[in-house]
Write an enzyme that holds these catalytic residues in place. Structure first.
Site, mmCIF file in Angstrom:
data_model
loop_
_atom_site.group_PDB
_atom_site.id
_atom_site.type_symbol
_atom_site.label_atom_id
_atom_site.label_comp_id
_atom_site.label_asym_id
_atom_site.label_seq_id
_atom_site.Cartn_x
_atom_site.Cartn_y
_atom_site.Cartn_z
ATOM 1 N N ALA A 233 52.215 30.447 -42.351
ATOM 2 C CA ALA A 233 52.460 29.364 -41.171
ATOM 3 C C ALA A 233 50.951 29.460 -40.451
ATOM 4 C CB ALA A 233 53.434 29.913 -40.405
ATOM 5 N N GLY B 127 72.662 23.719 -47.640
ATOM 6 C CA GLY B 127 72.049 25.209 -47.202
ATOM 7 C C GLY B 127 70.672 25.498 -47.642
ATOM 8 N N LYS C 186 76.777 15.313 -44.363
ATOM 9 C CA LYS C 186 75.653 15.636 -45.057
ATOM 10 C C LYS C 186 75.179 14.247 -45.603
ATOM 11 C CE LYS C 186 76.842 20.316 -45.675
ATOM 12 N NZ LYS C 186 77.746 21.275 -46.662
#
Ligand code: HSE
Length: 436
Positions: A33, A134, A205
């Site tokens: 990151a 997920g 979804k």
């Protein structure tokens, strides 16, 4: 550089997974990151339980609005779920200039247009990798990895509960009700499994994927939704004999007339990889004009698989939050002023093929009557199976696979078939997808 500060709303199964994975992999995540990611504050109604998960170094409060009001917090993770308070809090967080990460597919599928517009206007990101399938990075794949493609269709097993139930029905030859009870006993299905078994969760979804694939607004209200509650073990068995498995698919497809968006049980050729996705696993097939077919497989739920997706969003935001908002990846993959007005087609206009099971009188001419009705509408039969009537039995099952036809046409033929005196029980109709 100071770690980016994250506030977590709701520390249940997924929230604790996020906390644990962030702590376990913090160095690796920081190297990716470019700076640390720190959960600085948690809001949960059960503060004692929350504090026991995060330890004394993290501030725990009961009121989520305290997190949103904290000027130190850069990103809010919403893991409360539902359309009520979660929606209010998300809109408030956006208004307060916070980036938001959410797993809330229901909220985005229904209110996504309003949420993304508010975020765009305020210059913040709403990230939702965990909302679809997920741990599978399907949002990333659709928005970025496959961005060169004109997407043709997507078909996914995007609800683990129903896939588990269908796998058990097939393996054990049991009917839906029996398997559902067992799944609830084992904790695979919720005490109130309505959203899963009625196809609503999968439709949320599919709605989100449809918007990203085709650059249309999220339109859950236009989705056709049919669950698995009426499926019988015998249909799974007959399908198997004909070389098919039955799966609950979320399908969205671009056709010349518009966009198809639908969730329903589907026969899928047993030789397709997706037909062999068993248990609670998820899989999404994406057909792009350049890449061809891609298959994305993995766990669609669970603490750490979902946390994997939430943290991927945290890393994305950490990398991008100092970037000019115009240079970030658009929420729905297409620039907001480039969204398309293509219509979502009513189910009557969808063209697909069918599995039909008819309980018929075992007498001369019945087959000719039934196939005659199909032929009169130009519906071609692809395969047929007739169960041999038992000794002294006067009825039998007739199984017919058709070639493609408009659903509205098929509905008309089914009404005529059902009216035949030789058809003795309600006709079972399951759609069939070759996914070729
Ligand atoms: N209830 C969902 C499933 C997981 O069974 O796949 C969360 O969307």
């Amino acid at each position: 550089m100071k770690a980016i500060q994250v506030g977590l709303l709701g520390i249940g199964t997924v929230g604790s997974g996020v906390f644990n994975v962030l702590r376990r992999n913090q160095q690796e995540i920081q190297r990716r990151a470019g700076r640390g990611i720190e959960i600085a504050m948690v809001a949960d109604l059960d503060t004692a339980r929350a504090q026991s998960i995060v330890g004394s170094a993290v501030k725990v409060v009961k009121d989520a609005r305290e997190v949103i009001a904290n000027p130190e917090i850069d990103i809010v993770i919403e893991l409360i779920g539902g359309y009520g308070i979660a929606r209010e809090l998300m809109m408030e967080a956006i208004a307060a200039g916070k980036h938001v990460v959410t797993a809330n597919k229901a909220l985005l599928a229904v209110h996504g247009t309003e949420i993304f517009a508010a975020a765009h206007q305020r210059g913040v990101m709403v990230a939702f990798e965990a909302a679809v399938a997920g741990g599978i990075p399907i949002i990333k794949a659709l928005r970025e990895g496959l961005t060169a493609n004109r997407i043709e269709w997507i078909a996914g097993i995007i609800n683990g509960t129903t896939n588990f139930i269908l796998s058990e029905m097939r393996d054990k030859g049991l009917d839906f009700d029996v398997v559902l009870k067992e799944a609830q006993r084992l904790g695979y299905a919720e005490a109130d499994p309505t959203f899963d078994i009625e196809g609503v969760d999968a439709a949320h979804k599919a709605t989100i994927m449809s918007a990203i694939a085709f650059g249309i607004p999220v339109q859950f209200d236009k989705a056709y939704v049919e669950g698995i509650t009426k499926l019988a073990a015998q249909d799974i068995r007959y399908a198997e004999q004909l070389g098919y498995r039955i799966k609950l698919l979320g399908i969205t497809k671009r056709v010349p007339q518009g966009i198809e968006l639908r969730v329903h049980p589907s026969l899928v050729p047993a030789r397709r990889l997706i037909a062999n996705v068993e248990g609670a696993m998820n899989a999404v097939v994406v057909q792009g004009d350049a890449v061809g077919t891609t298959l994305h497989y993995g766990k669609g739920a669970g603490s750490e698989p979902t946390a994997s997706a939430v943290i991927a969003d945290l890393v994305d935001i950490t990398r991008l939050h100092t970037a000019d908002a115009a240079h970030r990846v658009p929420h729905l993959a297409f620039q907001p002023d480039q969204m398309s007005g293509e219509v979502v087609l009513p189910m009557d206009e969808v063209v697909t093929s069918y599995y039909l099971r008819l309980r018929v009188a075992d007498q001369a001419g019945v087959l000719a009557q039934v196939t005659g009705l199909l032929a009169a509408q130009g519906i071609s039969v692809d395969a047929m199976l007739q169960r041999e009537a038992g000794e002294g039995e006067k009825q039998t099952d007739l199984i017919i696979l058709t070639h493609s036809v408009r659903e509205g046409t098929m509905n008309g033929v089914l009404a005529q078939m059902q009216a035949l005196p030789t058809v003795l029980a309600p006709i079972v109709r399951i759609r069939k997808e070759e996914l070729a």
